[in-house]
Write a protein that holds these residues in place. Sequence first.
Motif, PDB file in Angstrom:
ATOM      1  N   ASP A   1       0.634  -1.059   0.109  1.00 45.36           N
ATOM      2  CA  ASP A   1      -0.060  -0.056   0.014  1.00 45.36           C
ATOM      3  C   ASP A   1       0.889   1.389  -0.087  1.00 45.36           C
ATOM      4  O   ASP A   1       0.270   2.295  -0.337  1.00 45.36           O
ATOM      5  CB  ASP A   1      -0.786   0.072   1.449  1.00 45.36           C
ATOM      6  CG  ASP A   1      -2.074  -0.962   1.007  1.00 45.36           C
ATOM      7  OD1 ASP A   1      -2.363  -1.417  -0.065  1.00 45.36           O
ATOM      8  OD2 ASP A   1      -2.548  -1.307   2.419  1.00 45.36           O
ATOM      9  N   ARG A   2       2.004   1.074   0.291  1.00 41.85           N
ATOM     10  CA  ARG A   2       3.069   2.230   0.368  1.00 41.85           C
ATOM     11  C   ARG A   2       3.478   2.703  -0.922  1.00 41.85           C
ATOM     12  O   ARG A   2       3.980   3.824  -0.985  1.00 41.85           O
ATOM     13  CB  ARG A   2       4.352   1.908   1.277  1.00 41.85           C
ATOM     14  CG  ARG A   2       3.912   1.795   2.826  1.00 41.85           C
ATOM     15  CD  ARG A   2       5.293   1.200   3.569  1.00 41.85           C
ATOM     16  NE  ARG A   2       6.158   2.408   3.239  1.00 41.85           N
ATOM     17  CZ  ARG A   2       7.347   2.608   4.008  1.00 41.85           C
ATOM     18  NH1 ARG A   2       7.590   1.375   4.560  1.00 41.85           N
ATOM     19  NH2 ARG A   2       8.368   3.236   3.708  1.00 41.85           N
ATOM     20  N   TRP A   3       3.326   1.670  -2.010  1.00 44.95           N
ATOM     21  CA  TRP A   3       3.753   2.054  -3.295  1.00 44.95           C
ATOM     22  C   TRP A   3       2.961   3.080  -3.897  1.00 44.95           C
ATOM     23  O   TRP A   3       1.478   2.681  -3.972  1.00 44.95           O
ATOM     24  CB  TRP A   3       3.688   0.793  -3.974  1.00 44.95           C
ATOM     25  CG  TRP A   3       4.202   0.811  -5.444  1.00 44.95           C
ATOM     26  CD1 TRP A   3       3.545   0.924  -6.758  1.00 44.95           C
ATOM     27  CD2 TRP A   3       5.592   1.378  -6.062  1.00 44.95           C
ATOM     28  NE1 TRP A   3       4.278   0.937  -7.725  1.00 44.95           N
ATOM     29  CE2 TRP A   3       5.548   1.302  -7.429  1.00 44.95           C
ATOM     30  CE3 TRP A   3       6.923   1.621  -5.479  1.00 44.95           C
ATOM     31  CZ2 TRP A   3       6.509   1.526  -8.269  1.00 44.95           C
ATOM     32  CZ3 TRP A   3       7.790   2.143  -6.058  1.00 44.95           C
ATOM     33  CH2 TRP A   3       7.758   1.906  -7.718  1.00 44.95           C
ATOM     34  N   ARG A   4       3.352   4.127  -4.584  1.00 44.94           N
ATOM     35  CA  ARG A   4       2.407   5.040  -5.017  1.00 44.94           C
ATOM     36  C   ARG A   4       2.753   5.704  -6.658  1.00 44.94           C
ATOM     37  O   ARG A   4       2.682   6.686  -7.004  1.00 44.94           O
ATOM     38  CB  ARG A   4       2.236   6.252  -4.004  1.00 44.94           C
ATOM     39  CG  ARG A   4       1.672   5.901  -2.793  1.00 44.94           C
ATOM     40  CD  ARG A   4       0.343   5.765  -2.826  1.00 44.94           C
ATOM     41  NE  ARG A   4      -0.263   5.524  -1.472  1.00 44.94           N
ATOM     42  CZ  ARG A   4      -1.357   5.018  -0.950  1.00 44.94           C
ATOM     43  NH1 ARG A   4      -1.988   3.942  -2.007  1.00 44.94           N
ATOM     44  NH2 ARG A   4      -1.737   4.878   0.119  1.00 44.94           N
ATOM     45  N   SER A   5       3.715   4.831  -7.040  1.00 43.03           N
ATOM     46  CA  SER A   5       4.361   5.204  -8.325  1.00 43.03           C
ATOM     47  C   SER A   5       4.008   4.721  -9.658  1.00 43.03           C
ATOM     48  O   SER A   5       4.541   4.699 -10.706  1.00 43.03           O
ATOM     49  CB  SER A   5       6.085   4.765  -8.251  1.00 43.03           C
ATOM     50  OG  SER A   5       6.479   5.418  -7.154  1.00 43.03           O
ATOM     51  N   GLY A   6       2.693   4.223  -9.695  1.00 45.09           N
ATOM     52  CA  GLY A   6       2.087   3.987 -11.020  1.00 45.09           C
ATOM     53  C   GLY A   6       1.855   2.360 -11.164  1.00 45.09           C
ATOM     54  O   GLY A   6       0.849   1.765 -11.301  1.00 45.09           O
ATOM     55  N   THR A   7       3.055   1.888 -11.701  1.00 45.02           N
ATOM     56  CA  THR A   7       2.915   0.345 -12.184  1.00 45.02           C
ATOM     57  C   THR A   7       2.682  -0.501 -10.850  1.00 45.02           C
ATOM     58  O   THR A   7       3.173  -0.234  -9.855  1.00 45.02           O
ATOM     59  CB  THR A   7       4.367  -0.167 -12.356  1.00 45.02           C
ATOM     60  OG1 THR A   7       5.003   0.823 -13.658  1.00 45.02           O
ATOM     61  CG2 THR A   7       4.332  -1.538 -13.059  1.00 45.02           C
ATOM     62  N   GLU A   8       1.635  -1.265 -11.107  1.00 44.07           N
ATOM     63  CA  GLU A   8       0.930  -2.443  -9.834  1.00 44.07           C
ATOM     64  C   GLU A   8       1.262  -3.626 -10.189  1.00 44.07           C
ATOM     65  O   GLU A   8       1.196  -4.360  -9.154  1.00 44.07           O
ATOM     66  CB  GLU A   8      -0.475  -1.814  -9.736  1.00 44.07           C
ATOM     67  CG  GLU A   8      -0.718  -0.344  -9.159  1.00 44.07           C
ATOM     68  CD  GLU A   8      -0.374  -0.276  -7.635  1.00 44.07           C
ATOM     69  OE1 GLU A   8      -0.384  -1.237  -7.095  1.00 44.07           O
ATOM     70  OE2 GLU A   8      -0.193   0.776  -7.011  1.00 44.07           O
ATOM     71  N   TYR A   9       1.029  -4.169 -11.228  1.00 48.25           N
ATOM     72  CA  TYR A   9       1.162  -5.453 -11.683  1.00 48.25           C
ATOM     73  C   TYR A   9       1.385  -5.699 -13.039  1.00 48.25           C
ATOM     74  O   TYR A   9       1.603  -4.885 -13.859  1.00 48.25           O
ATOM     75  CB  TYR A   9      -0.294  -6.135 -11.280  1.00 48.25           C
ATOM     76  CG  TYR A   9      -1.226  -5.520 -12.215  1.00 48.25           C
ATOM     77  CD1 TYR A   9      -1.735  -6.356 -13.652  1.00 48.25           C
ATOM     78  CD2 TYR A   9      -1.911  -4.471 -12.090  1.00 48.25           C
ATOM     79  CE1 TYR A   9      -2.745  -5.995 -14.314  1.00 48.25           C
ATOM     80  CE2 TYR A   9      -3.151  -4.062 -12.782  1.00 48.25           C
ATOM     81  CZ  TYR A   9      -3.382  -4.792 -13.946  1.00 48.25           C
ATOM     82  OH  TYR A   9      -4.424  -4.437 -14.840  1.00 48.25           O
ATOM     83  N   GLY A  10       1.638  -6.910 -13.400  1.00 47.41           N
ATOM     84  CA  GLY A  10       2.122  -7.467 -14.626  1.00 47.41           C
ATOM     85  C   GLY A  10       1.181  -8.703 -15.215  1.00 47.41           C
ATOM     86  O   GLY A  10       0.251  -9.117 -14.641  1.00 47.41           O
ATOM     87  N   ARG A  11       1.663  -9.278 -16.253  1.00 54.73           N
ATOM     88  CA  ARG A  11       1.094 -10.499 -16.706  1.00 54.73           C
ATOM     89  C   ARG A  11       2.185 -11.760 -16.760  1.00 54.73           C
ATOM     90  O   ARG A  11       3.209 -11.455 -17.109  1.00 54.73           O
ATOM     91  CB  ARG A  11       0.730 -10.353 -18.288  1.00 54.73           C
ATOM     92  CG  ARG A  11      -0.444  -9.317 -18.533  1.00 54.73           C
ATOM     93  CD  ARG A  11      -1.760 -10.177 -18.831  1.00 54.73           C
ATOM     94  NE  ARG A  11      -2.759  -9.069 -18.945  1.00 54.73           N
ATOM     95  CZ  ARG A  11      -3.082  -8.702 -20.041  1.00 54.73           C
ATOM     96  NH1 ARG A  11      -2.533  -9.265 -21.322  1.00 54.73           N
ATOM     97  NH2 ARG A  11      -4.359  -8.034 -20.333  1.00 54.73           N
ATOM     98  N   MET A  12       1.446 -12.796 -16.049  1.00 56.31           N
ATOM     99  CA  MET A  12       2.436 -14.151 -15.857  1.00 56.31           C
ATOM    100  C   MET A  12       2.675 -14.513 -17.420  1.00 56.31           C
ATOM    101  O   MET A  12       1.558 -14.859 -17.801  1.00 56.31           O
ATOM    102  CB  MET A  12       1.793 -15.159 -15.048  1.00 56.31           C
ATOM    103  CG  MET A  12       2.630 -16.302 -14.994  1.00 56.31           C
ATOM    104  SD  MET A  12       4.205 -15.949 -14.276  1.00 56.31           S
ATOM    105  CE  MET A  12       3.804 -15.245 -12.725  1.00 56.31           C
ATOM    106  N   THR A  13       3.937 -14.536 -17.730  1.00 57.61           N
ATOM    107  CA  THR A  13       4.121 -15.012 -19.327  1.00 57.61           C
ATOM    108  C   THR A  13       5.014 -16.353 -19.294  1.00 57.61           C
ATOM    109  O   THR A  13       5.767 -16.175 -18.320  1.00 57.61           O
ATOM    110  CB  THR A  13       4.893 -13.663 -19.903  1.00 57.61           C
ATOM    111  OG1 THR A  13       4.138 -12.421 -19.843  1.00 57.61           O
ATOM    112  CG2 THR A  13       5.159 -14.065 -21.395  1.00 57.61           C
ATOM    113  N   GLU A  14       4.829 -17.315 -20.129  1.00 52.74           N
ATOM    114  CA  GLU A  14       5.591 -18.242 -20.081  1.00 52.74           C
ATOM    115  C   GLU A  14       6.248 -18.728 -21.458  1.00 52.74           C
ATOM    116  O   GLU A  14       5.572 -18.661 -22.365  1.00 52.74           O
ATOM    117  CB  GLU A  14       4.795 -19.659 -19.509  1.00 52.74           C
ATOM    118  CG  GLU A  14       5.521 -21.002 -19.575  1.00 52.74           C
ATOM    119  CD  GLU A  14       4.764 -22.139 -19.264  1.00 52.74           C
ATOM    120  OE1 GLU A  14       4.538 -22.409 -18.113  1.00 52.74           O
ATOM    121  OE2 GLU A  14       4.208 -22.805 -20.204  1.00 52.74           O
TER     122      GLU A  14
END
Length: 312
Positions: A226-239
């Motif tokens: 919750d302390r992260w406020r810099s935009g990017t939040e998650y990605g896609r799991m890629t194989e």
Amino acid sequence: MVDIRQEVLRYPASRITDVAKALSGDLRVRILEAIGSDQMSVTQLAQVLGVAQPTVSINIQILEQAGLIVTSQGSNREKLCSVSGRSILLELPEKPGDGLHKAEEIHMPIGMYSSCSVQPTCGMANKEGTLIGSTDDPRVFYMPDRIEAALLWFSGTGFVEYYFPNPMPPGVAIDELKLSAELCSEAPSFAMDCRSDITLFINGKTVGTWISPSDFGDRKGKLTSDRWRSGTEYGRMTEWSVTGNGGFVNGERLTDTTLATLGLQYNEPIIVRLEVSDSAVNQRGMNLFGSTFGDHPQDIVLSFVRYTTPSE
């Protein structure tokens, strides 16, 4: 109570390590002693052993994964535990590969790269969402603190490269080599319409390119602090995967790179590079997520897969 235990639990050579690890902890042996031929809840075990309930639950899970106990749900929805067998029989390995699982996995923290090339915007954050060093300073990528990285990012073109050990002994062939990671593109703050071509190279051979559709920041990542406020939040799991038939990305064959062309040697490192190349059509950088950031609780995972084992 009906005794559901088997007389003998038989384990193939590939399960020896699992059983040995489960039995190597004093608390786990005490759990087996406490249960005996009865059935006990996690709460009862915590009281009898004088150990915190979360600690008991973690060790119960290890014993359950090894097949040494079975669990069921009681009338009040609490987990009930029973010992699976009265004794165990371990089959010792007879030939190279007998003691290996069908899939041997190596988990690599994202900060343990061996080489990199990055440009701003770039940076790293730890699992608490705190920046490591200064943002947009490529020197951060050479700091010792990089080992704590739970998220790293760079814009434009660049790469991070990792050296993996080969766990397969001489003479043991694999059917598939797989790499999975959570990634996305990189833009200042975030951008949902930001495409980037992220390519995997193994031992210098192109496995395939995944086109990331976004730098995802439209919602909170499931694991992101919750302390992260810099935009990017998650990605896609890629194989990515390599077989005898070619290189694949998320199940789609994209290159002619095969296991034979990788030149895997048991005493040589496997060089894995995630790159946005100078020749890429979409050069919008990369965010790479560790096990405590984004949506998926894993680091970079390299899997050595055999479709069958000698004991089958």
